[in-house]
Write a protein that holds these residues in place. Structure first.
Motif, PDB file in Angstrom:
ATOM      1  N   THR A 281       6.100  17.410  19.529  1.00 31.05           N
ATOM      2  CA  THR A 281       4.817  17.191  18.844  1.00 31.05           C
ATOM      3  C   THR A 281       5.011  17.113  17.335  1.00 31.05           C
ATOM      4  OG1 THR A 281       3.640  18.362  20.605  1.00 31.05           O
ATOM      5  CG2 THR A 281       2.504  18.105  18.484  1.00 31.05           C
ATOM      6  N   VAL A 282       5.812  18.015  16.788  1.00 36.45           N
ATOM      7  CA  VAL A 282       6.075  18.000  15.347  1.00 36.45           C
ATOM      8  C   VAL A 282       6.778  16.711  14.940  1.00 36.45           C
ATOM      9  CG1 VAL A 282       7.359  19.123  13.492  1.00 36.45           C
ATOM     10  CG2 VAL A 282       6.114  20.501  15.160  1.00 36.45           C
ATOM     11  N   ALA A 283       7.776  16.304  15.713  1.00 39.08           N
ATOM     12  CA  ALA A 283       8.478  15.057  15.399  1.00 39.08           C
ATOM     13  C   ALA A 283       7.533  13.860  15.474  1.00 39.08           C
ATOM     14  CB  ALA A 283       9.659  14.874  16.349  1.00 39.08           C
ATOM     15  N   GLY A 284       6.645  13.871  16.479  1.00 38.31           N
ATOM     16  CA  GLY A 284       5.683  12.773  16.596  1.00 38.31           C
ATOM     17  C   GLY A 284       4.719  12.722  15.425  1.00 38.31           C
ATOM     18  N   LEU A 285       4.259  13.900  14.968  1.00 40.08           N
ATOM     19  CA  LEU A 285       3.369  13.934  13.812  1.00 40.08           C
ATOM     20  C   LEU A 285       4.062  13.409  12.556  1.00 40.08           C
ATOM     21  CD1 LEU A 285       1.542  17.363  14.287  1.00 40.08           C
ATOM     22  CD2 LEU A 285       0.563  15.069  14.511  1.00 40.08           C
ATOM     23  N   ALA A 286       5.314  13.779  12.365  1.00 39.91           N
ATOM     24  CA  ALA A 286       6.056  13.298  11.196  1.00 39.91           C
ATOM     25  C   ALA A 286       6.208  11.780  11.235  1.00 39.91           C
ATOM     26  CB  ALA A 286       7.424  13.975  11.134  1.00 39.91           C
ATOM     27  N   LEU A 287       6.557  11.256  12.410  1.00 41.23           N
ATOM     28  CA  LEU A 287       6.695   9.812  12.540  1.00 41.23           C
ATOM     29  C   LEU A 287       5.357   9.105  12.338  1.00 41.23           C
ATOM     30  CD1 LEU A 287       8.432   7.356  13.207  1.00 41.23           C
ATOM     31  CD2 LEU A 287       7.966   7.781  15.642  1.00 41.23           C
ATOM     32  N   ALA A 288       4.295   9.672  12.893  1.00 36.03           N
ATOM     33  CA  ALA A 288       2.972   9.066  12.744  1.00 36.03           C
ATOM     34  C   ALA A 288       2.532   9.052  11.281  1.00 36.03           C
ATOM     35  CB  ALA A 288       1.955   9.823  13.595  1.00 36.03           C
ATOM     36  N   SER A 289       2.850  10.112  10.538  1.00 38.01           N
ATOM     37  CA  SER A 289       2.481  10.145   9.119  1.00 38.01           C
ATOM     38  C   SER A 289       3.224   9.075   8.331  1.00 38.01           C
ATOM     39  CB  SER A 289       2.761  11.527   8.540  1.00 38.01           C
ATOM     40  OG  SER A 289       4.158  11.797   8.524  1.00 38.01           O
ATOM     41  N   VAL A 293       1.452   5.926   6.322  1.00 32.99           N
ATOM     42  CA  VAL A 293       1.662   5.592   4.908  1.00 32.99           C
ATOM     43  C   VAL A 293       2.027   4.121   4.759  1.00 32.99           C
ATOM     44  CG1 VAL A 293       3.149   5.998   2.913  1.00 32.99           C
ATOM     45  CG2 VAL A 293       2.278   7.932   4.231  1.00 32.99           C
ATOM     46  N   VAL A 294       2.929   3.645   5.610  1.00 37.56           N
ATOM     47  CA  VAL A 294       3.372   2.250   5.516  1.00 37.56           C
ATOM     48  C   VAL A 294       2.231   1.285   5.812  1.00 37.56           C
ATOM     49  CG1 VAL A 294       4.923   0.539   6.521  1.00 37.56           C
ATOM     50  CG2 VAL A 294       5.753   2.843   6.058  1.00 37.56           C
ATOM     51  N   VAL A 295       1.365   1.643   6.760  1.00 35.96           N
ATOM     52  CA  VAL A 295       0.270   0.750   7.141  1.00 35.96           C
ATOM     53  C   VAL A 295      -0.890   0.834   6.153  1.00 35.96           C
ATOM     54  CG1 VAL A 295      -1.460   0.277   8.917  1.00 35.96           C
ATOM     55  CG2 VAL A 295       0.894   0.799   9.575  1.00 35.96           C
ATOM     56  N   ALA A 296      -1.208   2.038   5.687  1.00 34.46           N
ATOM     57  CA  ALA A 296      -2.394   2.221   4.849  1.00 34.46           C
ATOM     58  C   ALA A 296      -2.165   1.803   3.401  1.00 34.46           C
ATOM     59  CB  ALA A 296      -2.845   3.679   4.899  1.00 34.46           C
ATOM     60  N   ALA A 297      -0.956   1.962   2.881  1.00 34.89           N
ATOM     61  CA  ALA A 297      -0.709   1.682   1.463  1.00 34.89           C
ATOM     62  C   ALA A 297      -1.065   0.247   1.077  1.00 34.89           C
ATOM     63  CB  ALA A 297       0.746   1.993   1.120  1.00 34.89           C
ATOM     64  N   PRO A 298      -0.642  -0.791   1.838  1.00 38.74           N
ATOM     65  CA  PRO A 298      -1.026  -2.155   1.447  1.00 38.74           C
ATOM     66  C   PRO A 298      -2.526  -2.403   1.522  1.00 38.74           C
ATOM     67  CG  PRO A 298       0.838  -2.183   2.968  1.00 38.74           C
ATOM     68  CD  PRO A 298       0.290  -0.796   2.982  1.00 38.74           C
ATOM     69  N   ALA A 480       4.444 -20.170 -15.489  1.00 33.79           N
ATOM     70  CA  ALA A 480       2.983 -20.128 -15.527  1.00 33.79           C
ATOM     71  C   ALA A 480       2.370 -19.977 -14.148  1.00 33.79           C
ATOM     72  CB  ALA A 480       2.446 -21.402 -16.189  1.00 33.79           C
ATOM     73  N   VAL A 481       3.071 -20.410 -13.119  1.00 33.99           N
ATOM     74  CA  VAL A 481       2.525 -20.346 -11.764  1.00 33.99           C
ATOM     75  C   VAL A 481       2.598 -18.924 -11.213  1.00 33.99           C
ATOM     76  CG1 VAL A 481       2.775 -21.220  -9.407  1.00 33.99           C
ATOM     77  CG2 VAL A 481       3.114 -22.754 -11.355  1.00 33.99           C
ATOM     78  N   ARG A 482       3.631 -18.183 -11.582  1.00 29.21           N
ATOM     79  CA  ARG A 482       3.855 -16.873 -10.973  1.00 29.21           C
ATOM     80  C   ARG A 482       3.668 -15.707 -11.937  1.00 29.21           C
ATOM     81  NH1 ARG A 482       8.999 -16.565  -7.201  1.00 29.21           N
ATOM     82  NH2 ARG A 482       7.723 -14.774  -6.579  1.00 29.21           N
ATOM     83  N   GLU A 483       3.309 -15.973 -13.178  1.00 33.43           N
ATOM     84  CA  GLU A 483       3.262 -14.887 -14.153  1.00 33.43           C
ATOM     85  C   GLU A 483       2.172 -13.862 -13.850  1.00 33.43           C
ATOM     86  OE1 GLU A 483       2.377 -16.155 -18.068  1.00 33.43           O
ATOM     87  OE2 GLU A 483       0.537 -17.211 -17.542  1.00 33.43           O
ATOM     88  N   ASP A 484       1.123 -14.252 -13.131  1.00 35.52           N
ATOM     89  CA  ASP A 484       0.048 -13.314 -12.808  1.00 35.52           C
ATOM     90  C   ASP A 484       0.250 -12.631 -11.460  1.00 35.52           C
ATOM     91  OD1 ASP A 484      -1.311 -13.756 -15.163  1.00 35.52           O
ATOM     92  OD2 ASP A 484      -2.464 -15.431 -14.359  1.00 35.52           O
ATOM     93  N   GLU A 485       1.337 -12.941 -10.772  1.00 36.67           N
ATOM     94  CA  GLU A 485       1.601 -12.293  -9.492  1.00 36.67           C
ATOM     95  C   GLU A 485       2.131 -10.880  -9.724  1.00 36.67           C
ATOM     96  OE1 GLU A 485       4.269 -14.656  -7.255  1.00 36.67           O
ATOM     97  OE2 GLU A 485       2.878 -16.331  -6.980  1.00 36.67           O
ATOM     98  N   LEU A 486       1.556  -9.928  -9.017  1.00 39.29           N
ATOM     99  CA  LEU A 486       2.034  -8.552  -9.125  1.00 39.29           C
ATOM    100  C   LEU A 486       3.314  -8.377  -8.314  1.00 39.29           C
ATOM    101  CD1 LEU A 486      -1.322  -6.602  -8.734  1.00 39.29           C
ATOM    102  CD2 LEU A 486       0.040  -6.827 -10.812  1.00 39.29           C
ATOM    103  N   PRO A 487       4.199  -7.492  -8.735  1.00 32.99           N
ATOM    104  CA  PRO A 487       5.393  -7.214  -7.931  1.00 32.99           C
ATOM    105  C   PRO A 487       4.994  -6.691  -6.554  1.00 32.99           C
ATOM    106  CG  PRO A 487       5.589  -6.262 -10.130  1.00 32.99           C
ATOM    107  CD  PRO A 487       4.173  -6.719  -9.983  1.00 32.99           C
ATOM    108  N   PRO A 488       5.826  -6.886  -5.540  1.00 29.17           N
ATOM    109  CA  PRO A 488       5.486  -6.385  -4.199  1.00 29.17           C
ATOM    110  C   PRO A 488       5.390  -4.866  -4.188  1.00 29.17           C
ATOM    111  CG  PRO A 488       7.767  -7.139  -4.285  1.00 29.17           C
ATOM    112  CD  PRO A 488       7.132  -7.570  -5.570  1.00 29.17           C
ATOM    113  N   LEU A 489       4.507  -4.364  -3.345  1.00 29.59           N
ATOM    114  CA  LEU A 489       4.326  -2.913  -3.254  1.00 29.59           C
ATOM    115  C   LEU A 489       5.605  -2.234  -2.776  1.00 29.59           C
ATOM    116  CD1 LEU A 489       2.342  -0.543  -3.494  1.00 29.59           C
ATOM    117  CD2 LEU A 489       1.710  -0.950  -1.107  1.00 29.59           C
ATOM    118  N   PHE A 490       6.267  -2.835  -1.796  1.00 23.26           N
ATOM    119  CA  PHE A 490       7.518  -2.272  -1.283  1.00 23.26           C
ATOM    120  C   PHE A 490       8.694  -2.949  -1.989  1.00 23.26           C
ATOM    121  CE2 PHE A 490       4.408  -1.871   2.186  1.00 23.26           C
ATOM    122  CZ  PHE A 490       4.405  -0.488   2.325  1.00 23.26           C
ATOM    123  N   GLY A 491       8.716  -2.795  -3.289  1.00 25.11           N
ATOM    124  CA  GLY A 491       9.763  -3.390  -4.101  1.00 25.11           C
ATOM    125  C   GLY A 491      10.755  -2.358  -4.596  1.00 25.11           C
TER     126      GLY A 491
END
Length: 532
Positions: A281-289, A293-298, A480-491
């Motif tokens: 159960t503890v291992a499952g909770l750690a993996l789920a957390s 994080v990976v799913v919710a952050a974007p 000029a085409v990419r200057e306003d693009e933000l860096p990727p979140l998982f960079g």
């Protein structure tokens, strides 16, 4: 107190007459200078107004080609759709901020266009002026609302949308809304920024990376630790003891029993190992957390651009360069029609004459003068050298390329293929020409005519080289085409935060363990175990 008596003063009639004559001459000179002193050099906005009126005659919305990085010309359709919401004929001009500083520009454009309606002037960020001619529209109140109700970085299109919305509401509602917006702003309630920058994205990435490590690790180490702490804190079941026996043997047995029991009390209670179910159960909770994080952050940090403006297309980045090159192919001096004129007809004629004379001189050649603004939002990113190189490539002719900014007053010179000392032109040009002195900076036209004339004198005197020389290649401008693009979140910032996340998790675990230890000691002191 005695006062001395002076004798009669000797008069000198000739000195008196000379003095009076000199004073009279000085007065006349001052009067003449005052009457004939040249006025402060000013720019001519009549050609600018005529050009803009012609553009509005073709299309009621004119978006400049000088701001492709911030307001691409493709947004003209969006501005036109918003203009229809005002309910009155609306004419829209989107120009660089310094191009529309003349307070009478809209008046001049309206007079030349000869059509009543709501005239709106915008720059790269906001509504700078709005006037209603022959129609009922709360232009001033709408401008106030668009300025105060929105964050400063929403861009001109969003502000124009708010402007049109308020105009459509009518005078009474627009006035009340403007007063409310102004009072709210005066109270310090400034809207938060609508967009983030690369620094904000870096912080988001670092926080996400650290969170991905901290939460699962704390679940894995804290849950078992807290369980053991709780079980050790709970009192262990005590034996009732051994009843006393008769005789010496009974007394001895009772004594040994007490000794054994006191030894058991000194030892910590034995904590049974965690069950397999709990461990999984503890291992499952750690993996789920970690997955959470990976799913919710974007989804939480869903910004992808640092600006409202859409990426410019190739034709928008080349529109102004093509226009300037076509103009220079017909005339060696090209004045941007969207900007105030800084050369009058006489100055222009003299400059063209000097250019023709230089072309005929020994070691001379063509001179191309571009009186065009250099802006951070243009195709060259405000880099004069990059602009000159691009115009040279478009025009395909060698010569001296002069970039004179009518809005900021700077002059830059670049040699392409003439037998001139390119280094001297680039680095030894007097600042009175390239930047201008105090008088030039104080003049509306930056004394551009006299400074360009001085530049031609410098070109005439520049040392000729044995072979043609060319200015160094400019540094690459920002994409000029990419200057306003933000860096990727998982960079890179995300990955570099993983190890610090381990350190943070260890620190948090240490703090929690210390607090639990203090609490455990306090509870044991308040509830001592019963003596046997």
């Amino acid at each position: 107190m005695a006062i001395g008596i002076r004798g009669p003063r000797t008069r000198h009639p000739w000195r008196t007459r000379v003095t009076r004559a000199l004073l009279a001459l000085c007065a006349l000179a001052a009067l003449f200078a005052t009457a004939t002193a040249p006025a402060r050099a000013a720019t001519d906005t009549a050609p600018q107004a005529a050009y803009l009126a012609d553009r509005l005659r073709e299309n009621p919305v004119h978006v400049t080609d000088q701001l492709p990085r911030e307001v691409p010309q493709s947004t003209a359709r969006d501005f036109a759709e918003v203009a229809e919401r005002t309910g009155v004929p609306t004419y829209v001009l989107v120009l660089p901020s310094l191009s529309g500083t003349d307070p009478g520009l809209l008046d001049a454009v309206h007079e030349r266009l000869g059509r009543d309606g709501l005239y709106v002037l915008l720059d790269e960020s906001r509504v700078t002026d709005a006037v209603a001619y022959g129609v009922d529209a709360p232009a001033d109140d709408a401008s106030t609302v668009a300025l105060y109700e929105l964050p400063y970085d929403v861009g001109p299109l969003r502000r124009f949308e708010r402007f049109a919305e308020v105009v459509a509401q009518g005078d009474e509602k627009a006035k009340a809304r403007a007063e409310a917006a102004r009072e709210k702003y005066d109270d310090g309630a400034e809207p938060a920024n609508a967009y983030i920058g690369s620094t904000d994205r870096s912080e988001q990435s670092s926080f996400t990376g650290a969170l991905l490590v901290v939460v699962p690790l704390l679940i894995l180490v804290l849950v078992p630790y807290v369980r053991r702490w709780w079980l050790r804190l709970s009192p262990a079941p005590q034996d009732k003891g051994i009843e006393g026996t008769k005789g010496a043997k009974g007394a001895k047995g009772a004594k040994e029993t007490k000794k054994g029991e006191s030894g058991k009390q000194a030892k910590r209670p034995v904590v049974p190992p965690a069950s397999r179910t709990l461990r999984w159960t503890v291992a499952g909770l750690a993996l789920a957390s970690a997955v959470a994080v990976v799913v919710a952050a974007p989804r939480v940090y869903d910004q992808t651009r640092s600006s409202w403006s859409p990426p410019p297309r190739a034709f928008e980045l080349n529109a102004r360069l093509d226009r300037v090159a076509e103009g220079l192919a017909e005339d060696p001096v090209y004045a941007d029609p969207e900007s105030p004129r800084v050369l009058d007809a006489a100055q222009l004629d003299r400059l063209q004459s000097r250019i023709r004379a230089f072309a005929r001189s020994d070691g001379g050649g063509p001179v191309f003068v571009s009186l065009v603004p250099q802006l951070m939002e243009d195709e060259s990113g405000g880099d004069e050298e990059a602009f000159a190189a691009a115009v040279h490539d478009k025009l395909g002719k060698d010569g001296v390329y002069v970039v004179a900014d009518p809005l900021h007053g700077s002059i830059d010179v670049f040699n392409y293929g003439l037998r001139l000392d390119s280094y001297s032109l680039a680095f030894d040009m007097p600042e009175s020409i390239t930047v201008g002195d105090a008088n030039a900076l104080d003049a509306d036209d930056y004394l551009m005519g006299s400074r360009l004339a001085a530049l031609m004198t410098v070109l005439d005197k520049t040392e000729r080289s044995d072979e043609p020389t060319t200015a160094d290649s400019p540094y690459p401008v920002t994409d000029a085409v990419r200057e306003d693009e933000l860096p990727p979140l998982f960079g890179p910032d995300f990955w570099s935060a993983l190890f610090p996340g381990v350190v943070v998790a260890g620190a948090v675990f240490g703090v929690v363990a210390g607090l639990l230890g203090i609490v455990g000691r306090a509870l044991r002191r308040r509830k001592p175990e019963p003596a046997v």
